[in-house]
Design an enzyme around this catalytic site. Structure first.
Site, short mmCIF file in Angstrom:
data_model
loop_
_atom_site.label_atom_id
_atom_site.label_comp_id
_atom_site.label_asym_id
_atom_site.label_seq_id
_atom_site.Cartn_x
_atom_site.Cartn_y
_atom_site.Cartn_z
N TYR A 126 0.74 -1.52 -0.07
CA TYR A 126 -0.23 -0.02 0.03
C TYR A 126 0.89 0.88 0.60
O TYR A 126 0.88 2.14 -0.54
CB TYR A 126 -1.01 -0.15 1.08
CG TYR A 126 -1.61 1.47 1.51
CD1 TYR A 126 -2.99 1.65 0.49
CD2 TYR A 126 -0.99 2.04 2.64
CE1 TYR A 126 -2.78 2.47 0.99
CE2 TYR A 126 -1.56 3.58 3.01
CZ TYR A 126 -2.72 3.96 2.07
OH TYR A 126 -3.14 4.97 2.14
P1 NAP Z 1 -12.97 4.23 2.10
O1 NAP Z 1 -14.18 4.90 3.60
O2 NAP Z 1 -12.90 3.14 2.70
O3 NAP Z 1 -13.75 5.29 1.05
C1 NAP Z 1 -12.41 4.33 -0.04
C2 NAP Z 1 -13.40 4.76 -1.29
O4 NAP Z 1 -12.46 4.37 -2.79
C3 NAP Z 1 -15.28 4.52 -1.57
O5 NAP Z 1 -15.64 5.09 -1.69
C4 NAP Z 1 -14.82 3.17 -2.71
O6 NAP Z 1 -15.96 2.90 -2.97
C5 NAP Z 1 -13.91 3.85 -3.23
N1 NAP Z 1 -13.35 2.75 -4.25
C6 NAP Z 1 -12.40 2.15 -4.10
N2 NAP Z 1 -12.56 0.83 -5.23
C7 NAP Z 1 -13.06 2.24 -6.40
C8 NAP Z 1 -12.12 2.26 -7.39
N3 NAP Z 1 -12.06 1.37 -8.48
N4 NAP Z 1 -13.35 3.51 -8.14
C9 NAP Z 1 -14.15 4.05 -7.83
N5 NAP Z 1 -13.98 4.52 -6.25
C10 NAP Z 1 -13.39 3.47 -5.41
O7 NAP Z 1 -12.17 5.20 2.59
P2 NAP Z 1 -11.47 6.57 3.83
O8 NAP Z 1 -11.64 6.08 5.59
O9 NAP Z 1 -12.52 7.42 3.65
O10 NAP Z 1 -9.88 7.10 3.62
C11 NAP Z 1 -9.83 7.52 2.03
C12 NAP Z 1 -8.09 7.75 1.59
O11 NAP Z 1 -7.31 7.80 2.96
C13 NAP Z 1 -7.85 7.03 0.90
O12 NAP Z 1 -6.98 7.68 -0.66
C14 NAP Z 1 -6.54 5.92 1.86
O13 NAP Z 1 -5.50 5.54 0.86
C15 NAP Z 1 -6.32 7.40 2.27
N6 NAP Z 1 -5.43 6.93 3.98
C16 NAP Z 1 -5.53 6.16 4.66
C17 NAP Z 1 -5.69 6.09 5.59
C18 NAP Z 1 -5.69 4.79 6.73
O14 NAP Z 1 -5.61 4.80 8.10
N7 NAP Z 1 -6.68 3.92 6.29
C19 NAP Z 1 -4.20 6.64 6.07
C20 NAP Z 1 -3.94 7.71 5.26
C21 NAP Z 1 -4.87 7.49 4.01
P3 NAP Z 1 -17.29 2.18 -2.92
O15 NAP Z 1 -17.55 2.98 -1.32
O16 NAP Z 1 -17.87 2.57 -3.76
O17 NAP Z 1 -16.76 0.91 -1.85
#
Ligand code: NAP
Length: 209
Positions: free
Chosen positions: A125
């Site tokens: 990742y």
């Molecule tokens: P999340 O709730 O999992 O949301 C991710 C979104 O991406 C979901 O709406 C999902 O769509 C969409 N997605 C996945 N595959 C896709 C595709 N093929 N085409 C279009 N959309 C797609 O994540 P979050 O908590 O909001 O976090 C989002 C961001 O933060 C990401 O960029 C992640 O890398 C970053 N981040 C995360 C962390 C952590 O601690 N988790 C830390 C730093 C940065 P669906 O709703 O349809 O599933």
């Protein structure tokens, strides 16, 4: 001056869309499935159905900025990390460049530039985020890369920090990230900049200055 929100149905994406709507910032929420449309329609937020692994180009027409808040999430394997966090981000960047958008705001991750120091499970990742950021830096589209720490579901404090030393911890709420994204979208003079984002004591405008 519309902002395309990629990953709009996610936890950060929805909060950002709501904040943008409340502040009168035009957004187009990119979702994957018509079943996700209702939540946005109830809030009078425009949607477009598109997929980072499929048809995507049409989503960009009429938009001049992108917020990329999509992610493959913790419940999928390295295959989806490759296709969404890396290839999806690269495709979105290339389209924004080709279509002449004015800015691309990327939600990256804290310490993405050091994938080898991440725990084993996180390395693909982090490597994907690192490569997607590098591609964006080299692209023609002006950009902002936001690097949040470990995400939590705490409420927005709207007080943040810009380094691990300042924060003393590696966490940041998704709500604070959404507020930070709103600030970035509204402050168009911030170009080719990168910011870490953690929960902290300072106003968002101070940290993202
Ligand atoms: P999340 O709730 O999992 O949301 C991710 C979104 O991406 C979901 O709406 C999902 O769509 C969409 N997605 C996945 N595959 C896709 C595709 N093929 N085409 C279009 N959309 C797609 O994540 P979050 O908590 O909001 O976090 C989002 C961001 O933060 C990401 O960029 C992640 O890398 C970053 N981040 C995360 C962390 C952590 O601690 N988790 C830390 C730093 C940065 P669906 O709703 O349809 O599933």
């Amino acid at each position: 001056m519309k902002t395309l929100v990629i990953g709009a149905n996610g936890k950060i994406g929805r909060q950002f869309c709501e904040l943008a709507k409340a502040d009168g910032v035009p957004v187009r929420a990119m979702i994957r499935d018509s079943n996700q449309q209702r939540w946005f329609q109830e809030r009078s937020i425009e949607t477009v159905i598109a997929d980072l692994e499929g048809n995507l180009r049409h989503a960009f027409y009429g938009c001049d900025q992108v917020v990329f808040a999509a992610g493959s999430g913790p419940h999928t394997g390295p295959d989806k990390t490759l296709m969404i966090d890396l290839h999806g981000a690269v495709r979105a960047t290339d389209l924004a460049s080709e279509l002449g958008l004015s800015r691309f705001v990327m939600v990256s991750a804290l310490r993405a530039e050091e994938p080898l120091v991440a725990p084993d499970k996180m390395r693909p990742y982090m490597a994907a985020k690192h490569a997607a950021d590098a591609h964006l830096r080299a692209a023609r589209v002006p950009h902002v890369i936001l690097k949040p720490g470990r995400l939590t579901d705490e409420q927005a404090s709207q007080h943040v920090a810009g380094s691990l030393e300042e924060a003393g911890d590696n966490r940041v709420s998704r709500a604070n990230v959404a507020h930070a994204l709103l600030h970035l979208v509204q402050n168009r003079h911030l170009l080719d900049r990168e910011f870490m984002l953690l929960d902290g004591e300072r106003a968002i405008a101070d940290v993202l200055a």
